[in-house]
Design a protein around this motif. Structure first.
Motif, PDB file in Angstrom:
ATOM      1  N   GLN A 162      -8.961   3.066  -2.685  1.00 32.76           N
ATOM      2  CA  GLN A 162      -9.569   2.649  -1.425  1.00 32.76           C
ATOM      3  C   GLN A 162      -8.654   2.974  -0.242  1.00 32.76           C
ATOM      4  O   GLN A 162      -9.111   3.439   0.812  1.00 32.76           O
ATOM      5  CB  GLN A 162      -9.876   1.155  -1.461  1.00 32.76           C
ATOM      6  N   VAL A 163      -7.356   2.745  -0.423  1.00 32.73           N
ATOM      7  CA  VAL A 163      -6.390   3.052   0.637  1.00 32.73           C
ATOM      8  C   VAL A 163      -6.357   4.560   0.888  1.00 32.73           C
ATOM      9  O   VAL A 163      -6.358   5.023   2.038  1.00 32.73           O
ATOM     10  CB  VAL A 163      -4.986   2.532   0.265  1.00 32.73           C
ATOM     11  N   ARG A 164      -6.341   5.329  -0.194  1.00 33.94           N
ATOM     12  CA  ARG A 164      -6.298   6.782  -0.055  1.00 33.94           C
ATOM     13  C   ARG A 164      -7.583   7.296   0.614  1.00 33.94           C
ATOM     14  O   ARG A 164      -7.545   8.243   1.408  1.00 33.94           O
ATOM     15  CB  ARG A 164      -6.103   7.423  -1.431  1.00 33.94           C
ATOM     16  N   ALA A 165      -8.713   6.656   0.324  1.00 32.11           N
ATOM     17  CA  ALA A 165      -9.977   7.051   0.961  1.00 32.11           C
ATOM     18  C   ALA A 165      -9.926   6.782   2.466  1.00 32.11           C
ATOM     19  O   ALA A 165     -10.446   7.573   3.261  1.00 32.11           O
ATOM     20  CB  ALA A 165     -11.142   6.295   0.323  1.00 32.11           C
ATOM     21  N   SER A 166      -9.294   5.686   2.863  1.00 31.13           N
ATOM     22  CA  SER A 166      -9.147   5.382   4.288  1.00 31.13           C
ATOM     23  C   SER A 166      -8.277   6.428   4.984  1.00 31.13           C
ATOM     24  O   SER A 166      -8.549   6.832   6.117  1.00 31.13           O
ATOM     25  CB  SER A 166      -8.527   3.991   4.474  1.00 31.13           C
ATOM     26  N   LEU A 167      -7.231   6.882   4.279  1.00 28.60           N
ATOM     27  CA  LEU A 167      -6.383   7.938   4.827  1.00 28.60           C
ATOM     28  C   LEU A 167      -7.156   9.246   4.964  1.00 28.60           C
ATOM     29  O   LEU A 167      -7.032   9.957   5.958  1.00 28.60           O
ATOM     30  CB  LEU A 167      -5.163   8.146   3.926  1.00 28.60           C
ATOM     31  N   ARG A 168      -7.971   9.558   3.964  1.00 26.11           N
ATOM     32  CA  ARG A 168      -8.768  10.790   4.028  1.00 26.11           C
ATOM     33  C   ARG A 168      -9.755  10.725   5.188  1.00 26.11           C
ATOM     34  O   ARG A 168      -9.968  11.715   5.890  1.00 26.11           O
ATOM     35  CB  ARG A 168      -9.515  11.007   2.715  1.00 26.11           C
ATOM     36  N   ALA A 174       2.571  12.182   4.540  1.00 24.37           N
ATOM     37  CA  ALA A 174       1.158  12.007   4.887  1.00 24.37           C
ATOM     38  C   ALA A 174       0.260  13.003   4.147  1.00 24.37           C
ATOM     39  O   ALA A 174      -0.846  12.669   3.724  1.00 24.37           O
ATOM     40  CB  ALA A 174       0.969  12.136   6.399  1.00 24.37           C
ATOM     41  N   TYR A 175       0.748  14.218   3.986  1.00 31.11           N
ATOM     42  CA  TYR A 175      -0.017  15.239   3.259  1.00 31.11           C
ATOM     43  C   TYR A 175       0.073  15.033   1.749  1.00 31.11           C
ATOM     44  O   TYR A 175      -0.909  15.169   1.024  1.00 31.11           O
ATOM     45  CB  TYR A 175       0.508  16.624   3.631  1.00 31.11           C
ATOM     46  N   LYS A 176       1.247  14.661   1.278  1.00 29.98           N
ATOM     47  CA  LYS A 176       1.499  14.635  -0.163  1.00 29.98           C
ATOM     48  C   LYS A 176       0.781  13.506  -0.888  1.00 29.98           C
ATOM     49  O   LYS A 176       0.543  13.611  -2.093  1.00 29.98           O
ATOM     50  CB  LYS A 176       3.006  14.547  -0.412  1.00 29.98           C
ATOM     51  N   VAL A 177       0.444  12.423  -0.189  1.00 30.87           N
ATOM     52  CA  VAL A 177      -0.205  11.307  -0.886  1.00 30.87           C
ATOM     53  C   VAL A 177      -1.705  11.528  -1.062  1.00 30.87           C
ATOM     54  O   VAL A 177      -2.361  10.776  -1.776  1.00 30.87           O
ATOM     55  CB  VAL A 177       0.026   9.960  -0.153  1.00 30.87           C
ATOM     56  N   LEU A 178      -2.248  12.551  -0.420  1.00 23.03           N
ATOM     57  CA  LEU A 178      -3.664  12.862  -0.597  1.00 23.03           C
ATOM     58  C   LEU A 178      -3.844  13.730  -1.841  1.00 23.03           C
ATOM     59  O   LEU A 178      -3.060  14.640  -2.084  1.00 23.03           O
ATOM     60  CB  LEU A 178      -4.202  13.602   0.623  1.00 23.03           C
ATOM     61  N   ALA A 179      -4.866  13.426  -2.609  1.00 26.62           N
ATOM     62  CA  ALA A 179      -5.166  14.238  -3.792  1.00 26.62           C
ATOM     63  C   ALA A 179      -5.679  15.604  -3.345  1.00 26.62           C
ATOM     64  O   ALA A 179      -6.280  15.731  -2.275  1.00 26.62           O
ATOM     65  CB  ALA A 179      -6.204  13.529  -4.656  1.00 26.62           C
ATOM     66  N   ASP A 192       0.835  -1.201   0.000  1.00 30.22           N
ATOM     67  CA  ASP A 192       0.000   0.000   0.000  1.00 30.22           C
ATOM     68  C   ASP A 192       0.871   1.254   0.000  1.00 30.22           C
ATOM     69  O   ASP A 192       0.583   2.227  -0.696  1.00 30.22           O
ATOM     70  CB  ASP A 192      -0.909   0.009   1.237  1.00 30.22           C
ATOM     71  N   LEU A 193       1.934   1.210   0.768  1.00 34.03           N
ATOM     72  CA  LEU A 193       2.866   2.333   0.843  1.00 34.03           C
ATOM     73  C   LEU A 193       3.496   2.600  -0.529  1.00 34.03           C
ATOM     74  O   LEU A 193       3.591   3.745  -0.978  1.00 34.03           O
ATOM     75  CB  LEU A 193       3.946   1.994   1.866  1.00 34.03           C
ATOM     76  N   LEU A 194       3.906   1.548  -1.189  1.00 32.66           N
ATOM     77  CA  LEU A 194       4.506   1.678  -2.523  1.00 32.66           C
ATOM     78  C   LEU A 194       3.522   2.314  -3.502  1.00 32.66           C
ATOM     79  O   LEU A 194       3.872   3.235  -4.248  1.00 32.66           O
ATOM     80  CB  LEU A 194       4.944   0.306  -3.031  1.00 32.66           C
ATOM     81  N   LEU A 195       2.283   1.841  -3.491  1.00 31.09           N
ATOM     82  CA  LEU A 195       1.282   2.371  -4.416  1.00 31.09           C
ATOM     83  C   LEU A 195       1.020   3.853  -4.164  1.00 31.09           C
ATOM     84  O   LEU A 195       0.881   4.638  -5.106  1.00 31.09           O
ATOM     85  CB  LEU A 195      -0.024   1.584  -4.277  1.00 31.09           C
ATOM     86  N   GLY A 204     -11.637  12.906  10.122  1.00 29.76           N
ATOM     87  CA  GLY A 204     -11.468  12.750  11.565  1.00 29.76           C
ATOM     88  C   GLY A 204     -12.007  11.464  12.133  1.00 29.76           C
ATOM     89  O   GLY A 204     -12.186  11.339  13.353  1.00 29.76           O
ATOM     90  N   LEU A 205     -12.261  10.461  11.271  1.00 28.89           N
ATOM     91  CA  LEU A 205     -12.749   9.177  11.764  1.00 28.89           C
ATOM     92  C   LEU A 205     -11.620   8.387  12.423  1.00 28.89           C
ATOM     93  O   LEU A 205     -10.444   8.612  12.147  1.00 28.89           O
ATOM     94  CB  LEU A 205     -13.344   8.361  10.607  1.00 28.89           C
ATOM     95  N   MET A 206     -11.988   7.445  13.291  1.00 25.77           N
ATOM     96  CA  MET A 206     -10.997   6.611  13.963  1.00 25.77           C
ATOM     97  C   MET A 206     -10.407   5.628  12.955  1.00 25.77           C
ATOM     98  O   MET A 206     -11.133   4.893  12.293  1.00 25.77           O
ATOM     99  CB  MET A 206     -11.663   5.836  15.106  1.00 25.77           C
ATOM    100  N   PRO A 207      -9.069   5.579  12.804  1.00 22.87           N
ATOM    101  CA  PRO A 207      -8.466   4.666  11.825  1.00 22.87           C
ATOM    102  C   PRO A 207      -8.422   3.232  12.343  1.00 22.87           C
ATOM    103  O   PRO A 207      -8.422   2.992  13.556  1.00 22.87           O
ATOM    104  CB  PRO A 207      -7.048   5.221  11.666  1.00 22.87           C
ATOM    105  N   THR A 208      -8.380   2.295  11.431  1.00 22.75           N
ATOM    106  CA  THR A 208      -8.088   0.914  11.810  1.00 22.75           C
ATOM    107  C   THR A 208      -6.607   0.836  12.176  1.00 22.75           C
ATOM    108  O   THR A 208      -5.830   1.725  11.817  1.00 22.75           O
ATOM    109  CB  THR A 208      -8.358  -0.048  10.644  1.00 22.75           C
ATOM    110  N   PRO A 209      -6.194  -0.206  12.894  1.00 21.20           N
ATOM    111  CA  PRO A 209      -4.764  -0.340  13.209  1.00 21.20           C
ATOM    112  C   PRO A 209      -3.872  -0.314  11.975  1.00 21.20           C
ATOM    113  O   PRO A 209      -2.804   0.308  11.993  1.00 21.20           O
ATOM    114  CB  PRO A 209      -4.702  -1.696  13.932  1.00 21.20           C
ATOM    115  N   ARG A 210      -4.288  -0.940  10.886  1.00 24.47           N
ATOM    116  CA  ARG A 210      -3.469  -0.963   9.672  1.00 24.47           C
ATOM    117  C   ARG A 210      -3.344   0.444   9.076  1.00 24.47           C
ATOM    118  O   ARG A 210      -2.263   0.863   8.660  1.00 24.47           O
ATOM    119  CB  ARG A 210      -4.069  -1.911   8.626  1.00 24.47           C
ATOM    120  N   THR A 211      -4.446   1.189   9.053  1.00 19.58           N
ATOM    121  CA  THR A 211      -4.399   2.541   8.512  1.00 19.58           C
ATOM    122  C   THR A 211      -3.557   3.448   9.409  1.00 19.58           C
ATOM    123  O   THR A 211      -2.784   4.279   8.922  1.00 19.58           O
ATOM    124  CB  THR A 211      -5.822   3.117   8.358  1.00 19.58           C
ATOM    125  N   ALA A 212      -3.680   3.288  10.727  1.00 21.54           N
ATOM    126  CA  ALA A 212      -2.882   4.090  11.651  1.00 21.54           C
ATOM    127  C   ALA A 212      -1.394   3.801  11.473  1.00 21.54           C
ATOM    128  O   ALA A 212      -0.564   4.721  11.503  1.00 21.54           O
ATOM    129  CB  ALA A 212      -3.307   3.810  13.089  1.00 21.54           C
TER     130      ALA A 212
END
Length: 243
Positions: free
Chosen positions: A147-153, A179-184, A15-18, A159-167
């Motif tokens: 989908q990964v980027r949506a979880s980050l958003r 963290a800022y740069k990967v968001l569109a 996910d990080l690579l993508l 301001g939703l609570m992240p899952t452990p994997r997203t955190a």
């Protein structure tokens, strides 16, 4: 076009690579420190699986070490990348700083090959100026990345609570200031308006330090984050002094 295997979970490192790859150019934004970054991602994944843990720090001069607990989840066929990473950790207790480079050695190419096999990336062989061989990895299926980027958003902007994997993913992105740069650009708007880079960084820091998983997991991810940050700082300093 081949389709990715929906039943197979991607690793945090994938996910990080993508997130850090330019979908069109097929190049990695954080190439100079990819080795410790992906090594740290594997270490974080092992921590989330409960396969490793960081010993309690015993004083100012004690450097906590990472210990193997049990092989990673996956039954009779664990993920080969995680299994190899766990075997390295199991050799002997090492600091996270000593592990991230070791675990990340050669991992970038393997991650790219895995994502090509799943139909998410495409390998392209080109020549620069018609002479010098060059390989790029443009995206051919961006559904999972979106989908990964949506979880980050959801956690960084909404301001939703992240899952452990997203955190854990947020912590790793924060370690390399991405963290800022990967968001569109369109993802940065909330009900209160558009968030600044400073605000996203603040939220990423709050998530990293929050109560999103068991303490043992958070300690291991924090150790990975610190080790990556140190490796990036050393790499940046070395590059600056050599110019």
């Amino acid at each position: 076009m081949s389709q990715p295997h929906a039943e197979s979970r991607t690793l945090i490192a994938e996910d990080l690579l993508l997130l850090l790859m330019d979908d069109e150019k097929g190049r990695l934004a954080a190439a100079s420190y990819a080795q410790p970054l992906f090594g740290g991602a594997l270490l974080a994944e092992l921590a989330l699986d409960g396969a490793v843990e960081v010993e309690e720090k015993r004083g100012m001069w004690h450097t906590a070490k990472v210990h193997a607990v049990h092989p990673p989840a996956g039954g009779a066929a664990p993920d080969p990348l995680l299994a190899r990473a766990w075997e390295v950790v199991a050799e002997k207790p090492r600091t996270a700083q000593g592990l991230v480079d070791r675990l990340g050695r050669g991992v970038r190419k393997e991650l790219q090959d895995r994502l090509v096999a799943r139909g998410i990336l495409e390998r392209r062989e080109t020549k620069i100026l018609g002479l010098f061989p060059s390989t790029t990895w443009p995206a051919v299926d961006v559904q999972h990345e979106q989908q990964v980027r949506a979880s980050l958003r959801d956690c960084l902007v909404i301001g939703l609570m992240p899952t452990p994997r997203t955190a854990a993913l947020v912590a790793l992105l924060a370690a390399v200031d991405q963290a800022y740069k990967v968001l569109a650009p369109g993802d940065l708007t909330s009900q209160r308006g558009e968030l600044s880079p400073r605000e996203v960084k603040r939220r990423a820091k709050a998530i990293t330090e929050g109560d999103w998983a068991a303490k043992a997991v958070r300690d291991a991810v924090a150790a990975s984050q610190a080790a990556i940050s140190t490796a990036v700082m050393v790499s940046t300093t070395t590059a600056a002094t050599s110019t």
